[in-house]
Design a protein around this motif. Structure first.
Motif, short mmCIF file in Angstrom:
data_model
loop_
_atom_site.label_atom_id
_atom_site.label_comp_id
_atom_site.label_asym_id
_atom_site.label_seq_id
_atom_site.Cartn_x
_atom_site.Cartn_y
_atom_site.Cartn_z
N LEU A 43 0.87 -1.27 0.09
CA LEU A 43 -0.20 0.08 -0.05
C LEU A 43 0.94 1.41 0.20
CD1 LEU A 43 -2.98 -1.20 2.41
CD2 LEU A 43 -3.05 -1.05 -0.13
N GLU A 46 1.92 1.76 -3.33
CA GLU A 46 0.96 2.26 -4.54
C GLU A 46 0.77 3.66 -3.95
OE1 GLU A 46 -3.30 0.44 -5.77
OE2 GLU A 46 -2.66 0.41 -3.69
N ARG A 47 0.58 3.88 -2.89
CA ARG A 47 0.62 5.64 -2.41
C ARG A 47 1.82 6.46 -3.21
NH1 ARG A 47 -1.16 3.53 2.51
NH2 ARG A 47 1.05 3.95 3.42
#
Length: 64
Positions: A43, A46-47
């Protein structure tokens, strides 16, 4: 002014699984390879990639 959610969605759609996987691995490796944090690093990757894409898009738009 709040960020445009549609721009975030467009940036996310442009990310490939391979790009995210490579960034997540790099983050995991730089953080001394802790066990049990696969999702967190995925995550985070992805951010980061989404933010980078968005910044590049905004910069390109401003240069026009």
């Amino acid at each position: 002014m709040s960020p445009d959610p549609s721009a975030d969605e467009q940036a996310k759609r442009l990310l490939s699984i391979e790009e995210i996987r490579e960034r997540a691995y790099d983050l995991w490796d730089r953080n001394h390879r802790p066990d049990g944090y696969e999702l967190e690093f995925w995550l985070m990757a992805e951010r980061e990639l989404t933010a980078e894409r968005r910044a590049r898009s905004e910069q390109a738009r401003l240069e026009l």
